[in-house]
Design a protein around this motif. Structure first.
Motif, mmCIF file in Angstrom:
data_model
loop_
_atom_site.group_PDB
_atom_site.id
_atom_site.type_symbol
_atom_site.label_atom_id
_atom_site.label_comp_id
_atom_site.label_asym_id
_atom_site.label_seq_id
_atom_site.Cartn_x
_atom_site.Cartn_y
_atom_site.Cartn_z
ATOM 1 N N SER A 145 45.016 30.007 13.420
ATOM 2 C CA SER A 145 44.201 31.217 13.455
ATOM 3 C C SER A 145 43.843 31.589 14.887
ATOM 4 O O SER A 145 43.870 32.763 15.277
ATOM 5 N N THR A 146 43.518 30.579 15.691
ATOM 6 C CA THR A 146 43.233 30.847 17.096
ATOM 7 C C THR A 146 44.478 31.338 17.819
ATOM 8 O O THR A 146 44.425 32.297 18.593
ATOM 9 N N LEU A 147 45.612 30.693 17.572
ATOM 10 C CA LEU A 147 46.858 31.098 18.204
ATOM 11 C C LEU A 147 47.241 32.528 17.835
ATOM 12 O O LEU A 147 47.652 33.313 18.697
ATOM 13 N N SER A 148 47.118 32.862 16.559
ATOM 14 C CA SER A 148 47.480 34.214 16.135
ATOM 15 C C SER A 148 46.617 35.251 16.835
ATOM 16 O O SER A 148 47.106 36.316 17.240
ATOM 17 N N SER A 149 45.337 34.938 16.995
ATOM 18 C CA SER A 149 44.432 35.847 17.692
ATOM 19 C C SER A 149 44.808 35.985 19.165
ATOM 20 O O SER A 149 44.812 37.083 19.731
ATOM 21 N N LEU A 150 45.159 34.850 19.781
ATOM 22 C CA LEU A 150 45.519 34.864 21.200
ATOM 23 C C LEU A 150 46.801 35.648 21.460
ATOM 24 O O LEU A 150 46.862 36.470 22.378
ATOM 25 N N VAL A 151 47.839 35.387 20.655
ATOM 26 C CA VAL A 151 49.121 36.053 20.908
ATOM 27 C C VAL A 151 49.047 37.535 20.578
ATOM 28 O O VAL A 151 49.672 38.367 21.254
ATOM 29 N N THR B 81 37.241 31.391 12.845
ATOM 30 C CA THR B 81 38.473 30.612 12.962
ATOM 31 C C THR B 81 39.156 30.818 14.304
ATOM 32 O O THR B 81 39.879 29.938 14.777
ATOM 33 N N SER B 82 38.945 31.983 14.929
ATOM 34 C CA SER B 82 39.472 32.196 16.279
ATOM 35 C C SER B 82 38.660 31.415 17.312
ATOM 36 O O SER B 82 39.170 31.022 18.353
ATOM 37 N N TYR B 83 37.400 31.200 17.007
ATOM 38 C CA TYR B 83 36.477 30.487 17.894
ATOM 39 C C TYR B 83 36.808 28.994 17.924
ATOM 40 O O TYR B 83 36.902 28.378 18.985
ATOM 41 N N ILE C 70 41.627 32.332 4.474
ATOM 42 C CA ILE C 70 42.129 31.143 3.777
ATOM 43 C C ILE C 70 41.899 29.897 4.626
ATOM 44 O O ILE C 70 41.436 28.858 4.149
ATOM 45 N N GLN C 71 42.220 30.014 5.922
ATOM 46 C CA GLN C 71 42.061 28.896 6.838
ATOM 47 C C GLN C 71 40.588 28.501 6.970
ATOM 48 O O GLN C 71 40.256 27.321 7.100
ATOM 49 N N GLY C 72 39.710 29.495 6.946
ATOM 50 C CA GLY C 72 38.283 29.220 7.055
ATOM 51 C C GLY C 72 37.761 28.390 5.895
ATOM 52 O O GLY C 72 36.905 27.512 6.075
#
Length: 510
Positions: free
Chosen positions: A338-344, A50-52, A185-187
């Protein structure tokens, strides 16, 4: 419209609820940043996937490269699954977990510092990460805001602000464990959603066979037909550049590599490898395959899609039933948040652990967590401003922002990180050289070609493409590190330090 609002509100409440649940469970920096290194394979694999894949892939890349290459763009998704997921886990997963744990490294800059015994490398890499994660974050905002505008009629800038606020709430409260659970959940949303969307879109034109036949009849630039439905498409050379950037790029991105630091054991690595690869096949393969049919839904105006590349997927989605469109919104929101949460989380932890903490020896864990949460808000604010400023600039389409970010980050970090896991002979000089080449080439290309609005071609390769520039920085770095290492050599202290670091593999509980 009511159904779409209900789906959206329920989803957002679940995300905030997860953050609230984990609010009091983050009593240490390690818990907040890495979940205490106790995550199992499914959570880690879904967090990786999900981060990808985010709105950048679904809206920006799938739209643009589906238009350019037809169904041959599916090769990008296959490359993401094989190179970006399967090989990344096989090559980097186990050794990243073991070495980062032995070095007590919570971030990539900390890894560089302790692997190469250099505080300079930590500071420089931390600054590179903070600067170049911002354009990637802006591209995620832009991708999602375009779908929201189509689905709900909400202006772009309000979508961006709202998305940032919700991301801030559950990341600031819950930390890594909250993002891991929400990623899971998002996945699920992403797997179910992309499958339903692909099938529905194909049915709009009578199914798979009929859709391919219609795509086959669309003429290319030289007037011939069949290229957009062919195996390699009309431009396989530049297609290869996209595959390299989006697949090999994950090997040097701090928010991706950091997922391996949090895995609890080697068994989880084995299971996670399979899960993340299957996830990538379905999500990435589905997105790019869908984008390949964009020309069936969007008018061609002098070789370009009506409304621009970033409008292709939103226009396709408008043809879907309202309920399914609502599911698509949640799908893309899931991927993007999910990507944003990983980035921040990556950016704030890097700033706090690698830049602020070394300047204050008396910084307690409580204050460290507070500063980290403040930086999450600051990072989001800066990226929101950049996203709004660049939203209507034709030179900063989603694919351009992502390419600049990935080119600089992976161009700088991929080679020294990967070689550093396997080869004792990597020198500090070679790491610095790779940092300079990765960032330097990206910035030079950005100002000369992107902002200079220049064009160029060599043997069919588009020199002005930030995609190709990013792919080049990664491949160039893979040559720079061994060459410079062999030329500069290591002193006695460097050899002793490297030997000590590599004892973790002989003493690890594999």
């Amino acid at each position: 419209m009511l159904e779409m609002w209900i789906i959206l509100i329920v989803y957002l409440l679940i995300m905030v609820g997860v953050g609230w649940y984990y609010k009091k469970k983050n009593d240490s920096v390690s818990e907040f940043v890495l979940g205490g290194r106790t995550l199992g394979p499914w959570f880690t694999a879904f967090a990786y996937g999900t981060s990808y894949f985010s709105a950048v892939i679904f809206v920006g890349y799938a739209g643009k490269f589906g238009w350019n290459y037809g169904i041959a763009s599916t090769w990008i998704g296959i490359g993401n699954a094989v190179i970006g997921s399967l090989l990344a886990w096989l090559v980097l997963g186990k050794r990243s977990r073991i070495m980062s744990k032995a070095l007590e490294a919570k971030t990539m800059p900390e890894f560089f510092e302790k692997r190469y015994n250099s505080k300079t490398l930590k500071i420089v890499s931390a600054m590179i990460i903070f600067v170049f994660l911002i354009p990637y974050t802006a591209s995620v905002y832009n991708g999602l805001s375009r779908l929201f505008e189509k689905g709900f009629g909400i202006p772009y800038k309000y979508c961006i602000i709202g998305m940032a606020l919700f991301t801030a709430v559950y990341v600031i409260m819950g930390g890594y464990k909250a993002t891991a659970l929400t990623d899971f959940i998002q996945g699920i949303f992403m797997l179910v959603g992309i499958t339903a969307v692909v099938l529905s879109v194909l049915n709009l034109n009578g199914g798979l066979t009929s859709s391919i036949d219609m795509l086959h009849n669309i003429p290319s630039a030289d007037g011939s037909t069949g290229e957009y439905s062919s195996l390699l498409g009309p431009d396989p050379i530049n297609l290869a550049g996209v595959v390299i950037l989006t697949s090999l790029g994950t090997w040097g991105l701090p928010q991706m590599v950091g997922k391996f630091y949090a895995v609890k054991d080697d068994k989880s690595i084995k299971i996670g490898t399979i899960v993340s690869t299957v996830f990538a096949v379905i999500v990435a393969g589905g997105c790019y395959f869908l984008g390949g049919f964009g020309r069936l839904f969007v008018s061609n105006i002098d070789g370009s899609p009506e409304g621009g590349f970033d409008a292709i997927i939103p226009q396709i989605m408008e043809r879907l039933p309202e309920l399914l469109f609502g599911i698509v919104i949640v799908l893309v929101l899931s991927a993007s948040m999910s990507t944003l949460s990983s980035l921040v989380l990556t950016s704030s932890s890097v700033l706090t652990i690698d830049l602020i903490k070394p300047m204050s020896k008396k910084l307690s864990e409580k204050k460290e967590l507070l500063i980290m949460r403040i930086f999450i808000a600051v990072f989001l604010l800066i990226s929101v401003i950049l996203a709004i400023i660049t939203l209507e600039n034709p030179q900063t389409v989603i694919s351009t922002l992502m390419s600049i970010s990935w080119g600089a980050l992976s161009g700088a970090f991929l080679a020294p990180y990967m070689y550093g896991l396997f080869w004792k002979g990597v020198t500090k000089a070679s790491v610095i050289a790779c940092f300079i080449s990765g960032v330097g080439i990206t910035i030079a290309h950005m100002f000369y070609y992107t902002f200079g609005n220049r064009s160029g071609e060599l043997f069919g390769l588009d020199l002005a493409s930030p995609i190709n520039a990013g792919a080049f920085t990664m491949l160039f770095g893979l040559a720079v590190v061994p060459i410079v290492s062999l030329l500069t050599g290591r002193g006695k202290k460097e050899k002793e330090h490297a030997a000590q670091v590599f004892t973790c593999f002989s003493s690890s509980d594999t």
